[in-house]
Design a protein around this motif. Structure first.
Motif: not given
Length: 399
Positions: A361-389
């Protein structure tokens, strides 16, 4: 002396009017072929924009790769440069298809101008990831068989150093019929993350450093178009796996409540038996389930007054209209990704496109967002996000 008639012979074939016209016929055939391809692609894109997410029988075309909505028009334009006849008509068709299909291509132009604000000291780090059957299929052995390596799996999780983990596929799978099975060591998660609060429903698990003040599995059954007497299937060892595809947890953060929605929505099509023994390609069933996933999520969000972060594997590409069925109060966090073409899903080892998302929602500020390599553990990359309210001190009132 009689003069004889001389005869001149030559090896050159006799050319006819039909031979002279042959190159022209070939050019006309090429022109018709390219114009036909351009017109067909425009019709497909227009149909896709109208039918995607609205009718069950578009489930298969809905799987069109997002890059195709950019690559096909560019390829056709390159071919049209070589054609003189009807070039203008072809360009108009292709440009119309490009403009109409642009929202489906998954290009993240906002990253070119968006500059996220620096994260404050009390920012929250969130890690969302589809684990691919938890630690059951961590790596492949010499004979192609899956080999478990739980230690490596948990090391990867801890290395993300997140405050909140939104994890999907907290389960094992029966290798015979692919039915879900509970993990064999459910207590290990608490041992690996001491001090974390844990919420589990079906295949969804949320870990939090912050206190959990509300835990709510979002049941999709009230939002189905038809009654399903076999949902969940009789005898299932994980009944919530079939009925709960979103887990809501409200956390106490900075004196306020922040709602986290951990989601893993149904796939559009599966080649596996569905509904506990139904037909393998039950397109109507898959459409019904996915529509109910989104309706259930939207209904819960409508009654939620708190700031919201939604993350997970939505099984929805940028080309699918259902991603736009989320409530208007949710904002795609993609502009904070430092990538023109974010990719979260890799099939057969190849990076393909995005089906994992973060919305706030608009009252959550997203400061960082990146796709994290899965290191061969999954067929999906992880999502790392840094937020504040904003904290309660920064607001006139707090719920």
């Amino acid at each position: 002396m009689t003069a004889g008639r001389s005869t001149v012979t030559t090896d050159e074939p006799v050319r006819t009017a039909g031979d002279a016209d042959r190159p022209a016929r070939r050019r006309r055939r090429r022109t018709r072929l390219v114009l036909g391809a351009a017109a067909s692609w425009l019709v497909f894109v227009a149909a896709h924009r109208v039918l995607s997410g609205r009718v069950w029988w578009w489930n298969l075309p809905d799987l069109a790769p997002p890059p195709a909505f950019l690559a096909v028009p560019v390829l056709l334009l390159a071919v049209l440069v070589l054609l003189r006849p009807a070039r203008r008509v072809g360009v108009v068709l292709v440009v119309a298809a490009l403009v109409l299909g642009w929202p489906c291509a998954g290009v993240n132009f906002a990253t070119l101008w968006h500059r996220p604000a620096p994260a404050p000291p009390d920012a929250v780090t969130v890690f969302s990831w589809n684990t691919w059957y938890w630690d059951q299929l961590v790596r492949t052995g010499p004979g192609g068989e899956p080999v478990r390596d739980p230690d490596r799996f948990y090391r990867y999780l801890r290395a993300q150093a997140a405050d909140v983990y939104l994890l999907q596929e907290y389960l094992y799978v029966d290798r015979q019929d692919f039915s879900p099975l509970p993990v064999t060591d459910p207590d290990r998660l608490r041992r690996e993350f001491p001090g974390f609060h844990v919420a589990v429903s079906g295949e969804l698990v949320t870990l939090s450093r912050f206190p959990i003040v509300l835990e709510r599995p979002v049941d999709l059954r009230p939002w189905l178009d038809r009654q399903w007497p076999d949902l969940p299937p009789a005898g299932s060892s994980m009944p919530d796996y079939h009925t709960v595809k979103t887990l809501r947890t409200d956390l106490r953060v900075a004196g306020r409540v922040l709602s986290f929605y951990n989601a893993h929505l149904h796939v559009p099509i599966t080649g596996l038996p569905s509904r506990g023994g139904g037909t393998a390609w039950d397109g109507l069933a898959r459409y019904d389930l996915r529509a109910a996933d989104y309706r259930a999520l939207a209904a819960d969000l409508a009654d939620n007054p708190h700031p919201v972060l939604l993350a997970g594997d939505l099984n929805t590409s940028p080309a699918m209209r259902l991603i736009r069925a989320l409530p208007d109060r949710l904002v795609d966090a993609s502009r904070a990704i430092d990538s023109l073409y974010p990719v979260s899903w890799a099939g057969h080892g190849l990076p393909l496109w995005r089906i994992d998302w973060v919305f706030t929602t608009t009252d959550v500020t997203v400061h960082r967002y990146r796709m994290v390599p899965q290191g061969g553990l999954s067929d999906h990359r992880g999502q790392l996000v840094v937020v504040s309210i904003p904290s309660c001190r920064e607001r006139t009132s707090c719920r």
